[in-house]
Design an enzyme around this catalytic site. Structure first.
Site, mmCIF file in Angstrom:
data_model
loop_
_atom_site.group_PDB
_atom_site.id
_atom_site.type_symbol
_atom_site.label_atom_id
_atom_site.label_comp_id
_atom_site.label_asym_id
_atom_site.label_seq_id
_atom_site.Cartn_x
_atom_site.Cartn_y
_atom_site.Cartn_z
ATOM 1 N N GLY A 36 0.806 -1.215 0.000
ATOM 2 C CA GLY A 36 0.000 0.000 0.000
ATOM 3 C C GLY A 36 0.841 1.267 0.000
ATOM 4 C CB THR A 37 3.828 2.276 1.939
ATOM 5 O OG1 THR A 37 3.209 2.019 3.202
ATOM 6 C CG2 THR A 37 4.736 3.488 2.044
ATOM 7 C CG ASN A 71 -5.778 3.934 8.205
ATOM 8 O OD1 ASN A 71 -6.012 4.921 7.504
ATOM 9 N ND2 ASN A 71 -4.844 3.930 9.146
ATOM 10 C CG HIS A 126 -0.227 -6.564 4.706
ATOM 11 N ND1 HIS A 126 -0.242 -6.146 6.018
ATOM 12 C CD2 HIS A 126 0.009 -5.451 3.972
ATOM 13 C CE1 HIS A 126 -0.014 -4.838 6.076
ATOM 14 N NE2 HIS A 126 0.148 -4.398 4.848
ATOM 15 C CB THR A 148 12.083 -9.364 -11.184
ATOM 16 O OG1 THR A 148 13.285 -9.179 -11.919
ATOM 17 C CG2 THR A 148 11.516 -10.755 -11.468
ATOM 18 C CB CYS A 173 4.849 3.351 17.537
ATOM 19 S SG CYS A 173 4.675 2.934 19.226
HETATM 20 C C1 LIG Z 1 -5.384 3.296 4.449
HETATM 21 C C2 LIG Z 1 -4.007 2.750 4.352
HETATM 22 N N1 LIG Z 1 -3.194 3.187 3.380
HETATM 23 C C3 LIG Z 1 -1.944 2.696 3.225
HETATM 24 C C4 LIG Z 1 -1.436 1.736 4.069
HETATM 25 C C5 LIG Z 1 -0.052 1.206 3.858
HETATM 26 O O1 LIG Z 1 -0.126 -0.115 3.347
HETATM 27 P P1 LIG Z 1 1.103 -1.148 3.475
HETATM 28 O O2 LIG Z 1 1.174 -1.531 4.921
HETATM 29 O O3 LIG Z 1 0.734 -2.284 2.586
HETATM 30 O O4 LIG Z 1 2.320 -0.432 3.009
HETATM 31 C C6 LIG Z 1 -2.241 1.260 5.107
HETATM 32 C C7 LIG Z 1 -1.701 0.275 6.083
HETATM 33 O O5 LIG Z 1 -1.990 0.326 7.254
HETATM 34 C C8 LIG Z 1 -3.563 1.769 5.253
HETATM 35 O O6 LIG Z 1 -4.371 1.332 6.217
#
Ligand SMILES: Cc1ncc(COP(=O)(O)O)c(C=O)c1O
Length: 385
Positions: A71-72, A154, A202, A238, A330
């Site tokens: 996600g990041t 989240n 995940h 890759t 944290c």
């Molecule tokens: C809304 C949201 N965006 C982005 C992320 C980041 O995802 P990742 O942990 O797969 O990098 C998270 C993870 O907690 C999330 O809840």
């Protein structure tokens, strides 16, 4: 210590059995999808099968699925990529408040490069009102590179009115961070009207370390990674074919079962909420009303406990074998006050007592029982506060 209850699915769900089995089998396949020999071709077939299956679940075309490390990276690629591709006249980024750090930090980094961040305030449930986005769109006419907001928050689980927000963006390209929403509520790229959409494996019971950015055909983004030019040149490196197959397997299972699972989790969540309100004086639900259809993630429960310190509550629950979260990150071992709660207008003193309890595919009545049984151990922490 055997963990009695895992109630932190928003941080990461354990891998689903079907995904783990598919992953293990696929990992045995030798070959780089870019190699021309038969082993490479077999890896390519596996990769493209995974991409097709992910596209079907996400409601987009297979070439629009750009695999990332999670996600990041997806959020970074969407926001920085769109900003850099937009050109010198479009320096404004319309950014919802109460976003994940992946968005906040990316925007901050771009501001240091000359971007203009235009904050979009959220309401007391962390919901972004389409009228707020429409006003910001009007003010920045012709100058905006991107609007970005969460499909679902989240921390407090509030679901945004995505199609209405995309309409309010009035032609400004939109990125939606659907990491928390995907697999929990219906998420469809095409129907959303967004240009870019981030998801992560995940969170849906796939393997950690893989995610995707859906890049619509008309979206323009500059790549962050430079190398072999894989994935339309948008994400060199890759491709992880086996992880992609496991991600697709997990996503399919999550989405196939979504309505039934949502009802199951909502019932467990409501029982946990009733127990908290009953057992912990000063407990207050944060985020959208769970009774309002579609307004809140079914597996999300978020409360503040007046006069308590969320981290102390978390540590005590941990000692009782119950894993939960305060919801916020944290920093150097100290839990920071949640910027999401502050954006919602929650006073600092109340935001200190935050607890996020999130349910997922492995959650059962026994987990909720363990949480409720541990609540009396928290009462001394309230008295002391
Ligand atoms: C809304 C949201 N965006 C982005 C992320 C980041 O995802 P990742 O942990 O797969 O990098 C998270 C993870 O907690 C999330 O809840």
């Amino acid at each position: 210590l055997t963990v009695a209850a895992y109630l932190d699915h928003a941080a990461g769900s354990p891998i689903r059995r079907a995904a783990a089995e598919a992953y293990l089998e696929a990992l045995a396949q030798a070959g780089n999808p870019s190699s021309v020999h038969r082993h490479g071709q077999a890896a390519r077939r596996m990769l493209e099968e995974a991409r097709e299956r992910l596209a079907a679940v996400l409601d987009c075309d297979p070439p629009e699925v750009v695999l990332t490390s999670g996600g990041t990276e997806s959020v970074n690629l969407a926001i920085a990529g769109a900003y850099r591709a937009a050109g010198p006249d479009r320096r404004a980024l319309l950014v919802a408040e109460a976003e994940h750090a992946a968005t906040v930090e990316t925007v901050d980094a771009l501001v240091a490069e000359g971007a203009e961040a235009v904050p979009l305030p959220v309401d007391d449930a962390a919901r972004l009102d389409p009228a707020v986005l429409a006003a910001a769109t009007a003010c920045t006419r012709g100058r905006a590179a991107l609007a970005t907001f969460l499909w679902a928050n989240n921390e407090v689980g509030t679901v945004n009115p995505v199609p209405e927000l995309v309409a309010a963006a009035d032609g400004v390209p939109v990125h939606v961070d659907a990491v928390a929403a995907f697999g929990a509520v219906p998420v469809g790229f095409r129907a959303s009207g967004a240009s870019l959409l981030s998801v992560s494996a995940h969170k849906v019971g796939g393997p950690p370390g893989i995610g995707a950015l859906v890049v619509g055909r008309r979206a323009r983004i500059a790549p962050l990674l430079h190398g072999g030019g894989q994935q339309r040149g948008l994400r060199s490196g890759t491709e992880p074919a086996a992880a992609a197959l496991a991600f697709a397997t997990a996503a399919e299972e999550a989405v196939a079962d979504l309505a039934r699972e949502a009802a199951r989790l909502a019932a467990l969540r409501d029982r946990a909420l009733a127990g908290l309100l009953d057992g912990l004086p000063g407990t207050r639900l944060r985020g959208a009303d769970p009774a309002a259809p579609g307004a809140r993630l079914p597996g999300n429960l978020h409360v503040t406990v007046a006069g308590a310190d969320g981290e102390e509550l978390l540590l005590r629950l941990d000692a009782e074998g119950v894993s939960v979260s305060t919801g916020s990150a944290c920093q150097a071992g100290v839990t920071a006050i949640s910027t999401v709660l502050l954006a919602m207008g929650v006073p600092v003193a109340e935001a200190r007592g935050a607890l996020r309890i999130t349910l997922g595919h492995t959650t059962t009545d026994a987990d909720v029982d363990a949480l409720l049984a541990a609540l009396p151990s928290l009462r001394p922490l309230l008295a002391a506060a």
